[in-house]
Write a protein that holds these residues in place. Structure first.
Motif, PDB file in Angstrom:
ATOM      1  N   LEU A 140       0.810  -1.216   0.000  1.00  0.00           N
ATOM      2  CA  LEU A 140       0.000   0.000   0.000  1.00  0.00           C
ATOM      3  C   LEU A 140       0.845   1.269   0.000  1.00  0.00           C
ATOM      4  N   GLN A 141       2.159   1.125   0.063  1.00  0.00           N
ATOM      5  CA  GLN A 141       3.031   2.303   0.109  1.00  0.00           C
ATOM      6  C   GLN A 141       3.140   3.029  -1.226  1.00  0.00           C
ATOM      7  N   THR A 142       2.833   2.344  -2.319  1.00  0.00           N
ATOM      8  CA  THR A 142       3.122   2.890  -3.644  1.00  0.00           C
ATOM      9  C   THR A 142       2.418   4.212  -3.907  1.00  0.00           C
ATOM     10  N   LEU A 143       1.109   4.266  -3.701  1.00  0.00           N
ATOM     11  CA  LEU A 143       0.363   5.495  -3.995  1.00  0.00           C
ATOM     12  C   LEU A 143       0.820   6.672  -3.134  1.00  0.00           C
ATOM     13  N   PRO A 144       0.934   6.516  -1.798  1.00  0.00           N
ATOM     14  CA  PRO A 144       1.450   7.642  -1.008  1.00  0.00           C
ATOM     15  C   PRO A 144       2.847   8.072  -1.431  1.00  0.00           C
ATOM     16  N   LEU A 145       3.702   7.108  -1.811  1.00  0.00           N
ATOM     17  CA  LEU A 145       5.051   7.446  -2.262  1.00  0.00           C
ATOM     18  C   LEU A 145       5.001   8.301  -3.522  1.00  0.00           C
ATOM     19  N   LEU A 146       4.235   7.866  -4.531  1.00  0.00           N
ATOM     20  CA  LEU A 146       4.169   8.607  -5.793  1.00  0.00           C
ATOM     21  C   LEU A 146       3.539   9.982  -5.597  1.00  0.00           C
ATOM     22  N   ASP A 147       2.527  10.060  -4.727  1.00  0.00           N
ATOM     23  CA  ASP A 147       1.910  11.358  -4.447  1.00  0.00           C
ATOM     24  C   ASP A 147       2.889  12.299  -3.753  1.00  0.00           C
ATOM     25  N   ALA A 148       3.672  11.767  -2.808  1.00  0.00           N
ATOM     26  CA  ALA A 148       4.641  12.598  -2.091  1.00  0.00           C
ATOM     27  C   ALA A 148       5.746  13.076  -3.033  1.00  0.00           C
ATOM     28  N   ILE A 149       6.172  12.224  -3.959  1.00  0.00           N
ATOM     29  CA  ILE A 149       7.180  12.633  -4.941  1.00  0.00           C
ATOM     30  C   ILE A 149       6.631  13.759  -5.815  1.00  0.00           C
ATOM     31  N   ALA A 150       5.363  13.609  -6.249  1.00  0.00           N
ATOM     32  CA  ALA A 150       4.746  14.645  -7.074  1.00  0.00           C
ATOM     33  C   ALA A 150       4.556  15.939  -6.293  1.00  0.00           C
ATOM     34  N   ALA A 151       4.100  15.830  -5.037  1.00  0.00           N
ATOM     35  CA  ALA A 151       3.869  17.024  -4.219  1.00  0.00           C
ATOM     36  C   ALA A 151       5.169  17.771  -3.951  1.00  0.00           C
ATOM     37  N   GLY A 152       6.265  17.050  -3.772  1.00  0.00           N
ATOM     38  CA  GLY A 152       7.557  17.677  -3.532  1.00  0.00           C
ATOM     39  C   GLY A 152       8.302  18.054  -4.792  1.00  0.00           C
ATOM     40  N   ARG A 153       7.714  17.717  -5.948  1.00  0.00           N
ATOM     41  CA  ARG A 153       8.335  17.978  -7.254  1.00  0.00           C
ATOM     42  C   ARG A 153       9.757  17.418  -7.306  1.00  0.00           C
ATOM     43  N   HIS A 154       9.921  16.217  -6.762  1.00  0.00           N
ATOM     44  CA  HIS A 154      11.234  15.582  -6.729  1.00  0.00           C
ATOM     45  C   HIS A 154      11.534  14.917  -8.065  1.00  0.00           C
ATOM     46  N   ASP A 155      12.659  15.271  -8.644  1.00  0.00           N
ATOM     47  CA  ASP A 155      13.040  14.665  -9.920  1.00  0.00           C
ATOM     48  C   ASP A 155      14.043  13.527  -9.746  1.00  0.00           C
ATOM     49  N   ALA A 156      14.540  13.341  -8.537  1.00  0.00           N
ATOM     50  CA  ALA A 156      15.429  12.214  -8.237  1.00  0.00           C
ATOM     51  C   ALA A 156      15.154  11.761  -6.809  1.00  0.00           C
ATOM     52  N   VAL A 157      15.080  10.453  -6.627  1.00  0.00           N
ATOM     53  CA  VAL A 157      14.790   9.890  -5.310  1.00  0.00           C
ATOM     54  C   VAL A 157      15.865   8.862  -4.978  1.00  0.00           C
TER      55      VAL A 157
END
Length: 328
Positions: A140-157
């Protein structure tokens, strides 16, 4: 896609670099050869610096587990005497070990970095996610992870994944492209000849970066020993109430109670990985120190995920299926 509600912990604790970076130990007189750990450390620091130089908003996925702790330590060395130039991100499933969460927050405060926490509980509360029948929340971590990456505008993780952990992770490049939906295509892998890394991406895409991809579990523990890196106490032998399930010792907890036909025992165990309580098993061990763990891992024939992670036993391709969806 809706952005995840996230909670941000701002550390107000500052420390000097000498608090977090150990003094290098000089090599034997006249011996200028690099050890295996020196080579791996140099490669990892090079990758971290390259990513920070090439990308605008990198972030480190930090759970408080040994691999992410090692990557954070490497980042501190990479930019010494300056500060770590990126923030941290943790996807909290709500089933994490309390000892690990406490250690996570202490480490964040010690390094003086910013931590953003995306919570699976928030997604369950508003209906964007539903509890699984098996009670495991790792998938279940996938959706929160992708949303957090999008919200933070992270281009590298940044992540602490290693190739020796799982067949799917063995396929991964050090810089791994994710498409506009955060998904991974194992057939679309870029060559990385001569340690040249291609971070090119378009708007909406991002790159996962794995600085310790070439390390083994034994390399990690030897580095922890050499650098005197602090870890959560679960990694060392301790007494805990456990029961046997899926050929693993599972901890008794509110999220992983024993069934009626399962016998609870008090055993001396330790954890090789510290994922969710609902799917992470312990191993019998009397390894109470880093040196003890190094000796124990040195003779192990099973990776830590293979030995102690029930979620990876769902199928032969369990990890790869999750990675294709956007899981780390």
């Amino acid at each position: 896609m809706r952005a995840a509600p996230v909670n941000t912990i701002e550390s107000t604790v500052t420390t000097t670099v000498t608090d977090t970076i150990p003094t290098p130990v000089p090599s034997a007189a006249g011996d200028h050869r690099l050890s295996e750990l020196d080579v791996l450390e140099s490669e990892a620091i090079h990758i971290i610096r390259e990513v920070v130089a090439e990308f605008e908003r990198p972030v480190l996925l930090f759970s408080g587990g040994k691999d992410s702790v090692v990557v954070l330590h490497l980042a501190a060395k990479a930019f010494w005497p300056g500060k770590i130039p990126f923030s941290l991100l943790h996807v909290d499933t709500g089933h994490n070990f309390p000892e690990v969460l406490e250690f996570r927050d202490e480490t964040v405060a010690r390094h003086g970095v910013r931590l953003t926490v995306a919570r699976v509980e928030d997604y369950l509360a508003d209906g964007r996610l539903t509890e699984r029948a098996d009670g495991t929340r790792n998938p279940l971590q996938t959706l929160p992870l992708l949303d957090a990456i999008a919200a933070g505008r992270h281009d590298a993780v940044f992540g602490g994944a290693r190739r020796d952990e799982d067949k799917a992770r063995a396929k991964e490049r050090i810089l791994s492209l994710r498409d506009e939906f955060g998904q991974w295509d194992p057939r679309n892998q870029r060559p990385e000849l001569w340690n040249l890394y291609n971070g090119r991406h378009t708007v909406g895409q991002h790159v996962r970066a794995f600085p310790i991809s070439n390390w083994t579990e034994l390399n990690v523990w030897r580095y922890i020993e050499r650098e005197n890196i602090e870890l959560p106490p679960l990694y060392y032998a301790h007494e805990r109430e456990v029961y046997r399930r899926d050929n693993m010792w599972r901890a008794v907890s509110p999220v992983s109670p024993a069934r009626e036909d399962e016998t609870v025992e008090l055993r001396t165990v330790r954890y090789r990985t510290v994922g969710d309580m609902s799917c992470t098993g312990a191993v019998d061990s009397d390894a109470a120190s880093v040196a003890d763990v190094v000796r124990e891992v040195g003779v192990s024939t099973i990776t830590e995920r293979g030995a102690t992670r029930a979620d990876d036993r769902i199928s032969e391709a369990a990890m790869e299926d999750r990675k294709k969806e956007g899981y780390f």
